[in-house]
Design an enzyme around this catalytic site. Structure first.
Site, PDB file in Angstrom:
ATOM      1  N   THR A  86      -2.911   5.593  -4.463  1.00 31.54           N
ATOM      2  CA  THR A  86      -1.788   6.392  -3.957  1.00 31.54           C
ATOM      3  C   THR A  86      -0.510   6.081  -4.735  1.00 31.54           C
ATOM      4  O   THR A  86       0.244   6.985  -5.075  1.00 31.54           O
ATOM      5  CB  THR A  86      -1.531   6.136  -2.463  1.00 31.54           C
ATOM      6  OG1 THR A  86      -1.394   4.746  -2.261  1.00 31.54           O
ATOM      7  CG2 THR A  86      -2.667   6.646  -1.626  1.00 31.54           C
ATOM      8  N   THR A  87      -0.293   4.799  -5.017  1.00 33.09           N
ATOM      9  CA  THR A  87       0.920   4.434  -5.754  1.00 33.09           C
ATOM     10  C   THR A  87       0.873   5.066  -7.144  1.00 33.09           C
ATOM     11  O   THR A  87       1.852   5.660  -7.603  1.00 33.09           O
ATOM     12  CB  THR A  87       1.031   2.899  -5.865  1.00 33.09           C
ATOM     13  OG1 THR A  87       0.856   2.354  -4.566  1.00 33.09           O
ATOM     14  CG2 THR A  87       2.360   2.475  -6.416  1.00 33.09           C
TER      15      THR A  87
ATOM     16  N   ASP B 121       0.830  -1.194   0.000  1.00 35.10           N
ATOM     17  CA  ASP B 121       0.000   0.000   0.000  1.00 35.10           C
ATOM     18  C   ASP B 121       0.873   1.256   0.000  1.00 35.10           C
ATOM     19  O   ASP B 121       1.633   1.491   0.940  1.00 35.10           O
ATOM     20  CB  ASP B 121      -0.860  -0.033   1.267  1.00 35.10           C
ATOM     21  CG  ASP B 121      -2.007   0.937   1.179  1.00 35.10           C
ATOM     22  OD1 ASP B 121      -3.080   0.521   0.752  1.00 35.10           O
ATOM     23  OD2 ASP B 121      -1.811   2.122   1.525  1.00 35.10           O
TER      24      ASP B 121
HETATM   25  N1  LIG Z   1      -6.215  -8.071 -12.969  1.00 32.82           N
HETATM   26  C1  LIG Z   1      -5.583  -6.949 -13.241  1.00 32.82           C
HETATM   27  N2  LIG Z   1      -4.881  -6.805 -14.381  1.00 32.82           N
HETATM   28  C2  LIG Z   1      -4.221  -5.687 -14.633  1.00 32.82           C
HETATM   29  N3  LIG Z   1      -4.191  -4.613 -13.833  1.00 32.82           N
HETATM   30  C3  LIG Z   1      -4.873  -4.670 -12.703  1.00 32.82           C
HETATM   31  C4  LIG Z   1      -5.611  -5.830 -12.322  1.00 32.82           C
HETATM   32  N4  LIG Z   1      -6.182  -5.586 -11.127  1.00 32.82           N
HETATM   33  C5  LIG Z   1      -5.826  -4.336 -10.769  1.00 32.82           C
HETATM   34  N5  LIG Z   1      -5.038  -3.773 -11.703  1.00 32.82           N
HETATM   35  C6  LIG Z   1      -4.442  -2.425 -11.738  1.00 32.82           C
HETATM   36  O1  LIG Z   1      -3.573  -2.241 -10.657  1.00 32.82           O
HETATM   37  C7  LIG Z   1      -3.451  -0.847 -10.388  1.00 32.82           C
HETATM   38  C8  LIG Z   1      -3.586  -0.557  -8.913  1.00 32.82           C
HETATM   39  O2  LIG Z   1      -2.513  -1.107  -8.232  1.00 32.82           O
HETATM   40  P1  LIG Z   1      -2.264  -0.810  -6.703  1.00 32.82           P
HETATM   41  O3  LIG Z   1      -3.516  -1.051  -5.944  1.00 32.82           O
HETATM   42  O4  LIG Z   1      -1.044  -1.561  -6.321  1.00 32.82           O
HETATM   43  O5  LIG Z   1      -1.894   0.717  -6.694  1.00 32.82           O
HETATM   44  P2  LIG Z   1      -2.758   1.997  -6.352  1.00 32.82           P
HETATM   45  O6  LIG Z   1      -4.195   1.670  -6.321  1.00 32.82           O
HETATM   46  O7  LIG Z   1      -2.302   3.057  -7.278  1.00 32.82           O
HETATM   47  O8  LIG Z   1      -2.198   2.404  -4.919  1.00 32.82           O
HETATM   48  P3  LIG Z   1      -2.620   1.873  -3.463  1.00 32.82           P
HETATM   49  O9  LIG Z   1      -3.582   0.738  -3.622  1.00 32.82           O
HETATM   50  O10 LIG Z   1      -1.312   1.459  -2.886  1.00 32.82           O
HETATM   51  O11 LIG Z   1      -3.214   3.049  -2.812  1.00 32.82           O
HETATM   52  C9  LIG Z   1      -4.569  -0.169 -11.159  1.00 32.82           C
HETATM   53  O12 LIG Z   1      -4.037   0.488 -12.270  1.00 32.82           O
HETATM   54  C10 LIG Z   1      -5.449  -1.332 -11.567  1.00 32.82           C
HETATM   55  O13 LIG Z   1      -6.159  -1.087 -12.754  1.00 32.82           O
END
Ligand SMILES: Nc1ncnc2c1ncn2[C@@H]1O[C@H](COP(=O)(O)OP(=O)(O)OP(=O)(O)O)[C@@H](O)[C@H]1O
Ligand SMILES: [Mg+2]
Length: 556
Positions: free
Chosen positions: A100-101, A67
């Site tokens: 956030t990432t 996260d």
């Molecule tokens: N099955 C999947 N295939 C491809 N991309 C995916 C899949 N599931 C989720 N994602 C992508 O992963 C990304 C989110 O990743 P992550 O949750 O690690 O980061 P974040 O939401 O930016 O930050 P955080 O959750 O740490 O606040 C999004 O761009 C989302 O569309």
């Protein structure tokens, strides 16, 4: 260092001795490098196939997570520009609870691309105005590509929750947790005029180690981390009528010291009798109102406990003020400050109030409330770190569902929406022309960092994926195409069920542009000499580990 200047041949001292100063290109390079490093740190945690980080704080506590907000919260950063990027993550988390990432990685990339333009002698002002136009256009593209959903369709909300949890380490319980998140948010959603309001602070999260994630449960009511006060009281009460009392159930002590001289046993008895009488009357008052359960924010006298037990009432004392408020929202009861005012109308209702033993502790479940505006989730998992990660996953899931409930638009994930923004920005750039065009194109390249990083983190070849995405987005209806990191294929993300709230992407684009522009506009950094910290005493032998903060390159 240039804190000396001359006037008619005379040196003039402007800044204090020891002041650090960086100007122009040096200032840019230094700030941008520091912020990029933060982006680089987080990059490998983006997406479902990304890596986790283990962060150890100054007390030696370990957090293992993916996260973004949690990682940046734990690390110590000294560089002022890097601190601004950390603010980006915090704001993103506060406003929308996810992404956030993405926001931090995008900020880093915008700055990296800005550096390349600066090296080609594009003036910072033009980069900033180009970025601003690009961000504005990107928000328009988001609105156009966003899809409205039927909020009664719990399956689609569950898909959004599952996508948010895809990158969190919650294994096979993802579906179960997503279902709970949707039910919880729907339960606390209120209508204010035309607007839906879902305040996820009204979802109380209680964590307890033991059992498995699949035993995580939603309680339509509140869990109070206390036990039933007296062994003679019932531990379970069906059809509970609940008195919520802010005042102590004790005989008030006078505020000034007084002395009572008791000369014979009869006087002592009368004196004690008076106190007993007052306490008995208090309990009577509660009973007359019709209550069979009492939650008291303050203390309850031993004798009052005894009377309550005799009347078969279940009582709890020293309940937190925040819990009293939640109890009030869940049971529709009123917290009364003075017992004299208590009437049957003030009582709350719950189908069941019961003490449960969870792990080693006893807790009171106030459940089966009719239409509670406040609910609880009890998270269970084998290890403490898993419980913590499940809590973060639940926070993200609750946030994204609340986002969609409040602003009913979703976009396709897996880099689909970012690829579409990039494509349309590239079409838009030549219409602006001039050097700003270069900045808009740089912005388009920057948003592609999302699919590139998702692919890279899944062990795929980022360039191949990017080429495939660009060609897919040229096709009609190609705007939903993203990268499925599990199969490595470029597919329709809507069909694949990778969906995110539009609000999350909108916030990430806005924040990243604002932070990047702010940093680009700085061309002079004047840092006062650091004041000497008072000498710290050497650590005691056996004291907890010393700070091991991960700092960006020290400034100056
Ligand atoms: N099955 C999947 N295939 C491809 N991309 C995916 C899949 N599931 C989720 N994602 C992508 O992963 C990304 C989110 O990743 P992550 O949750 O690690 O980061 P974040 O939401 O930016 O930050 P955080 O959750 O740490 O606040 C999004 O761009 C989302 O569309
Ligand atoms: Mg996320």
């Amino acid at each position: 260092m240039a804190y000396l200047t001359t006037h008619k041949g005379q040196p003039v001292l402007i800044l204090k001795e020891g002041t650090g100063r960086k100007r122009g290109r040096d200032a840019h390079r230094n700030n941008i490098t520091a912020t990029r490093i933060i982006g680089e740190v987080l990059k490998t945690t983006l997406g479902p196939r990304a890596m986790d980080k283990m962060v150890i704080d100054s007390l030696g506590d370990i957090t293992i997570t993916n996260d973004g907000a949690a990682i940046l919260d734990e690390i110590d950063v000294e560089h002022p520009a890097a601190k601004m990027v950390i603010e980006v993550a915090k704001t993103q988390d506060d406003e929308v609870g996810d992404g956030t990432t993405t926001a931090v990685v995008l900020t880093g990339e915008l700055l990296q691309k800005a550096q390349e333009l600066l090296d080609q002698n594009v003036h910072p002002t033009l980069i900033v105005s180009g970025y601003r136009k690009a961000a504005k256009k990107a928000l328009e593209i988001l609105e156009e590509t966003g899809l409205a959903v039927d909020l009664e369709d719990h399956e689609i909300l569950k898909t959004v929750a599952t996508t948010a949890m895809a990158s969190k380490n919650v294994g096979g319980a993802r579906d179960h947790l997503a279902k709970i998140a949707v039910e919880a948010v729907k339960q606390i959603t209120e209508k204010k005029g035309e607007q839906n309001v879902a305040d996820i602070d009204q979802v109380q999260i209680i964590k307890k180690e033991g059992k498995s994630l699949l035993e995580t449960q939603l309680v339509k009511g509140i869990i109070v981390d206390k036990e039933v006060l007296h062994s003679g009281m019932p531990k379970r009460m069906e059809n509970a009528r609940i008195a919520l009392i802010a005042d102590p159930l004790e005989v008030k002590k006078t505020e000034f010291d007084s002395e009572i001289r008791i000369r014979n046993p009869a006087q002592l008895k009368a004196f004690q009798g008076q106190e007993t009488h007052m306490l008995r009357k208090m309990v009577q008052k509660i009973e007359e109102a019709g209550a069979n359960v009492v939650f008291c924010q303050k203390g309850i006298d031993d004798l009052a406990q005894h009377f309550l037990a005799k009347h078969d009432m279940l009582a709890v004392r020293r309940v937190k003020k925040s819990d009293m408020e939640k109890l009030s929202r869940a049971t529709e009861g009123k917290v009364v400050t003075s017992l004299d005012d208590l009437t049957s109308k003030d009582l709350g209702n719950a189908g069941l109030v019961e003490e449960h033993k969870i792990g080693e502790d006893k807790m009171i479940f106030v459940e089966k409330c009719k239409d509670p505006r406040s609910v609880s989730i009890l998270i269970r998992a084998g290890l403490e770190r898993m419980v913590d990660e499940a809590e973060r996953a639940m926070h993200d899931a609750l946030s994204v569902v609340a986002d969609v409930v409040q602003y009913n638009r979703i976009v396709a994930g897996g880099g689909a929406v970012e690829s579409e923004i990039a494509k349309q920005l590239r079409e838009y750039a030549p219409k602006v022309g001039g050097r700003e065009q270069l900045a808009i194109e740089a912005f388009a390249d920057s948003v592609e960092i999302v699919p590139k990083t998702l692919a890279g983190n899944a062990g795929l070849e980022p360039i191949d994926i990017l080429v495939a995405l660009r060609s897919a987005h040229e096709k009609p209806n190609g705007y939903l195409t993203g990268v499925d990191v599990f199969t490595g294929k470029v597919v329709d993300m809507h069909q694949k069920g990778v969906l995110e709230p539009l609000m999350v992407k909108r916030q990430a684009v806005k924040l990243a542009e604002e932070a990047a522009s702010m940093i680009i506009r700085i061309d002079d950094v004047i840092a006062a000499k650091k004041t000497e910290a008072p000498p710290t005493p050497p650590p005691r032998p056996g004291a907890p580990g010393m700070a091991s903060g991960m700092g960006a390159p020290p400034y100056g």
